[in-house]
Design a protein around this motif. Structure first.
Motif, PDB file in Angstrom:
ATOM      1  N   TRP A 149       0.843  -1.185   0.000  1.00 12.36           N
ATOM      2  CA  TRP A 149       0.000   0.000   0.000  1.00 12.36           C
ATOM      3  C   TRP A 149       0.886   1.246   0.000  1.00 12.36           C
ATOM      4  N   GLY A 150       0.480   2.228  -0.779  1.00 10.92           N
ATOM      5  CA  GLY A 150       1.252   3.463  -0.867  1.00 10.92           C
ATOM      6  C   GLY A 150       2.693   3.195  -1.251  1.00 10.92           C
ATOM      7  N   PHE A 151       3.581   3.637  -0.380  1.00 14.74           N
ATOM      8  CA  PHE A 151       5.019   3.432  -0.603  1.00 14.74           C
ATOM      9  C   PHE A 151       5.559   2.299   0.278  1.00 14.74           C
ATOM     10  N   ASN A 152       4.683   1.420   0.764  1.00 15.67           N
ATOM     11  CA  ASN A 152       5.069   0.443   1.771  1.00 15.67           C
ATOM     12  C   ASN A 152       4.792  -0.992   1.315  1.00 15.67           C
ATOM     13  N   VAL A 153       5.602  -1.921   1.848  1.00 21.23           N
ATOM     14  CA  VAL A 153       5.416  -3.353   1.610  1.00 21.23           C
ATOM     15  C   VAL A 153       5.575  -4.082   2.939  1.00 21.23           C
ATOM     16  N   MET A 181      18.684  -4.700  -9.797  1.00 16.14           N
ATOM     17  CA  MET A 181      18.954  -5.857  -8.930  1.00 16.14           C
ATOM     18  C   MET A 181      20.189  -5.618  -8.054  1.00 16.14           C
ATOM     19  N   GLU A 182      20.348  -4.382  -7.591  1.00 18.12           N
ATOM     20  CA  GLU A 182      21.388  -4.065  -6.613  1.00 18.12           C
ATOM     21  C   GLU A 182      20.750  -4.076  -5.227  1.00 18.12           C
ATOM     22  N   TRP A 183      21.358  -4.830  -4.293  1.00 19.69           N
ATOM     23  CA  TRP A 183      20.744  -5.053  -2.980  1.00 19.69           C
ATOM     24  C   TRP A 183      21.197  -3.997  -1.976  1.00 19.69           C
ATOM     25  N   TYR A 184      20.212  -3.484  -1.223  1.00 18.95           N
ATOM     26  CA  TYR A 184      20.480  -2.496  -0.174  1.00 18.95           C
ATOM     27  C   TYR A 184      19.828  -2.969   1.126  1.00 18.95           C
ATOM     28  N   THR A 185      20.556  -2.817   2.237  1.00 20.46           N
ATOM     29  CA  THR A 185      20.045  -3.265   3.532  1.00 20.46           C
ATOM     30  C   THR A 185      19.016  -2.275   4.071  1.00 20.46           C
ATOM     31  N   VAL A 186      17.859  -2.820   4.472  1.00 18.79           N
ATOM     32  CA  VAL A 186      16.789  -2.011   5.051  1.00 18.79           C
ATOM     33  C   VAL A 186      16.831  -2.102   6.576  1.00 18.79           C
ATOM     34  N   PHE A 187      16.939  -3.329   7.102  1.00 15.93           N
ATOM     35  CA  PHE A 187      17.055  -3.561   8.547  1.00 15.93           C
ATOM     36  C   PHE A 187      18.172  -4.572   8.791  1.00 15.93           C
ATOM     37  N   ASP A 188      18.924  -4.376   9.875  1.00 13.31           N
ATOM     38  CA  ASP A 188      19.863  -5.413  10.311  1.00 13.31           C
ATOM     39  C   ASP A 188      19.686  -5.631  11.814  1.00 13.31           C
ATOM     40  N   HIS A 189      20.062  -6.812  12.291  1.00  6.95           N
ATOM     41  CA  HIS A 189      19.852  -7.232  13.685  1.00  6.95           C
ATOM     42  C   HIS A 189      18.372  -7.086  14.080  1.00  6.95           C
ATOM     43  N   TYR A 190      17.503  -7.393  13.120  1.00  7.28           N
ATOM     44  CA  TYR A 190      16.058  -7.250  13.337  1.00  7.28           C
ATOM     45  C   TYR A 190      15.541  -8.536  13.975  1.00  7.28           C
ATOM     46  N   ARG A 191      14.781  -8.449  15.087  1.00  4.24           N
ATOM     47  CA  ARG A 191      14.469  -9.626  15.884  1.00  4.24           C
ATOM     48  C   ARG A 191      13.138 -10.295  15.516  1.00  4.24           C
ATOM     49  N   ARG A 192      12.196  -9.560  14.984  1.00  3.42           N
ATOM     50  CA  ARG A 192      10.892 -10.163  14.683  1.00  3.42           C
ATOM     51  C   ARG A 192      10.899 -10.880  13.332  1.00  3.42           C
ATOM     52  N   THR A 193       9.839 -11.642  13.067  1.00  2.00           N
ATOM     53  CA  THR A 193       9.731 -12.390  11.804  1.00  2.00           C
ATOM     54  C   THR A 193       8.739 -11.727  10.853  1.00  2.00           C
ATOM     55  N   ASN A 194       8.529 -10.439  10.995  1.00  2.00           N
ATOM     56  CA  ASN A 194       7.716  -9.659  10.054  1.00  2.00           C
ATOM     57  C   ASN A 194       8.164  -8.217  10.124  1.00  2.00           C
ATOM     58  N   CYS A 195       8.003  -7.500   9.019  1.00  2.00           N
ATOM     59  CA  CYS A 195       8.432  -6.102   9.003  1.00  2.00           C
ATOM     60  C   CYS A 195       7.681  -5.354   7.908  1.00  2.00           C
ATOM     61  N   VAL A 196       7.790  -4.023   7.941  1.00  2.00           N
ATOM     62  CA  VAL A 196       7.219  -3.152   6.916  1.00  2.00           C
ATOM     63  C   VAL A 196       8.351  -2.327   6.323  1.00  2.00           C
ATOM     64  N   VAL A 197       8.565  -2.450   5.009  1.00  2.00           N
ATOM     65  CA  VAL A 197       9.588  -1.675   4.307  1.00  2.00           C
ATOM     66  C   VAL A 197       8.917  -0.458   3.689  1.00  2.00           C
ATOM     67  N   SER A 198       9.404   0.740   4.030  1.00  2.00           N
ATOM     68  CA  SER A 198       8.777   1.994   3.588  1.00  2.00           C
ATOM     69  C   SER A 198       9.707   2.771   2.659  1.00  2.00           C
ATOM     70  N   ASP A 199       9.217   3.945   2.237  1.00  2.00           N
ATOM     71  CA  ASP A 199       9.976   4.882   1.400  1.00  2.00           C
ATOM     72  C   ASP A 199      10.401   4.256   0.074  1.00  2.00           C
ATOM     73  N   LEU A 200       9.493   3.466  -0.536  1.00  2.00           N
ATOM     74  CA  LEU A 200       9.763   2.897  -1.848  1.00  2.00           C
ATOM     75  C   LEU A 200       9.306   3.868  -2.927  1.00  2.00           C
ATOM     76  N   ILE A 201       9.810   3.705  -4.127  1.00  2.00           N
ATOM     77  CA  ILE A 201       9.570   4.667  -5.211  1.00  2.00           C
ATOM     78  C   ILE A 201       8.400   4.193  -6.066  1.00  2.00           C
ATOM     79  N   MET A 202       7.489   5.142  -6.367  1.00  2.00           N
ATOM     80  CA  MET A 202       6.323   4.821  -7.193  1.00  2.00           C
ATOM     81  C   MET A 202       6.760   4.362  -8.584  1.00  2.00           C
TER      82      MET A 202
END
Length: 353
Positions: A149-153, A181-202
């Motif tokens: 939704w929006g800019f989020n996954v 296909m260049e990889w960029y880290t969004v979260f590291d040392h993240y403890r939960r098994t679900n997350c929301v990735v924001s600030d993606l480009i339309m």
């Protein structure tokens, strides 16, 4: 306790031992070949670092030294989880003062509780050592895109099937644009098994991958989403203005001309000029209208539009008119100069002499 005299290999007479100390203060004794030997109760001196779980990585060398006391020389017995150790995988060396357990290359199955016992007759002492051999974990399972939704996954996954024999301390989440296909880290040392990735480009599509992490580091591979997440455009669709593509084609043009030269016979000489043109023009050199391409006496250079003709040890015969011609699909251009080769005066004087 008693003391006897030996004569000719047999005890002739024995006398009781006398001591000023009370009987309960005397050290325990036993007999070896008829002689009293002092007994020292067996006891381990366990190093402090072995009093807690010993953690090692797969492939590391393990060398455990445990000092002990006891006289006469005690019997040492090692077991693992109640079973006798396999001599092919674990090396044991005992001395009069310590026992050593050696593993050349640790593996997962070396984990467990090791118990060592020191025994002299009916006296003994035991210590236990807990060993944990760990490795990098496997990748997480079933990484899925739950919502966009929006800019989020929103992402979700399950812990890895193989934790590397160590607790999973976190996860590393990365994103990649489908175009690069260049990889960029969004979260590291993240403890939960679900997350929301924001600030993606339309208008872009993204893949996501997740690494597991424990004390040994990140998993060797990652779990990747099977399909990309598309970030839909919202509002007015932007239409970029159309521009007419500029034509940069240009016929060859000499920006620096050849210069008439007079050189001395026997010394290398060069002729230089500069040209521009698009596409890059082909260059031809001529002497008195004769193509010089196949003549080994001449070397031709071209660097960033600067053209050079080198004449190796010219003689008076090499004098004449030299022409440089540049040709591309838009046209051609040529320039000319005169080269005079003067005889070497020293050589002429030698000949006359």
């Amino acid at each position: 306790c008693s003391v006897g005299w030996k004569i000719g290999g047999s005890v002739q007479q024995q006398f009781p031992c006398l001591s000023a100390k009370p009987a309960h203060a005397l050290p325990p004794c036993c007999y070896a070949d008829g002689y009293p030997v002092e007994l020292k109760r067996p006891k381990f001196w366990l190093p402090r670092y072995l009093r807690q779980t010993l953690v090692k990585k797969v492939g590391e060398t393990i060398n455990i030294v445990i000092p002990f006391q006891g006289k006469p020389r005690p019997k040492i017995t090692w077991t693992k989880d109640g079973q006798t150790l396999d001599a092919k995988e674990v090396g044991i060396r005992n001395s009069t003062t310590d026992t050593i357990l050696f593993i050349r290359k640790a593996e997962h199955h070396h984990s467990g509780t090791y118990e060592v016992e020191v025994q002299i007759e009916n006296m003994n002492d035991k210590v236990a050592i807990t060993m944990q051999i760990m490795d990098k974990p496997g990748p997480p399972q079933n990484v899925k895109i739950i919502d966009v939704w929006g800019f989020n996954v929103a992402l979700e996954w399950k812990p890895p099937q193989d934790d590397g024999n160590a607790q999973i301390s976190g996860y590393t989440i990365q994103k990649a644009d489908k175009k690069t296909m260049e990889w960029y880290t969004v979260f590291d040392h993240y403890r939960r098994t679900n997350c929301v990735v924001s600030d993606l480009i339309m208008g872009n599509e993204y893949y996501f991958r997740v690494f597991s992490e424990n004390l040994c580091g990140l998993s060797g591979t990652a779990a990747t989403t099977k399909t990309p997440a598309y970030i839909q455009k919202t509002g007015t669709i932007y239409e970029p203005p159309s521009y007419k593509e500029h034509d940069f084609s240009e016929a060859p043009k000499f920006t620096h001309h050849l210069v008439n030269r007079s050189v001395i016979s026997g010394y290398n000489a060069t002729l230089s000029c500069a040209v521009r043109g698009s596409p890059k023009p082909k260059i031809f050199w001529y002497k008195n209208k004769v193509d010089l391409s196949g003549d080994a006496k001449y070397r031709m250079f071209s660097k960033q539009g600067v053209l050079t003709l080198e004449i190796r040890k010219p003689s008076p015969f090499d004098g004449g008119f030299y022409t440089c011609k540049a040709v591309n699909e838009c046209g051609e251009a040529e320039i000319e100069c005169r080269l005079d080769v003067r005889g070497n005066q020293i050589s002429v004087d030698n000949i006359l002499l």
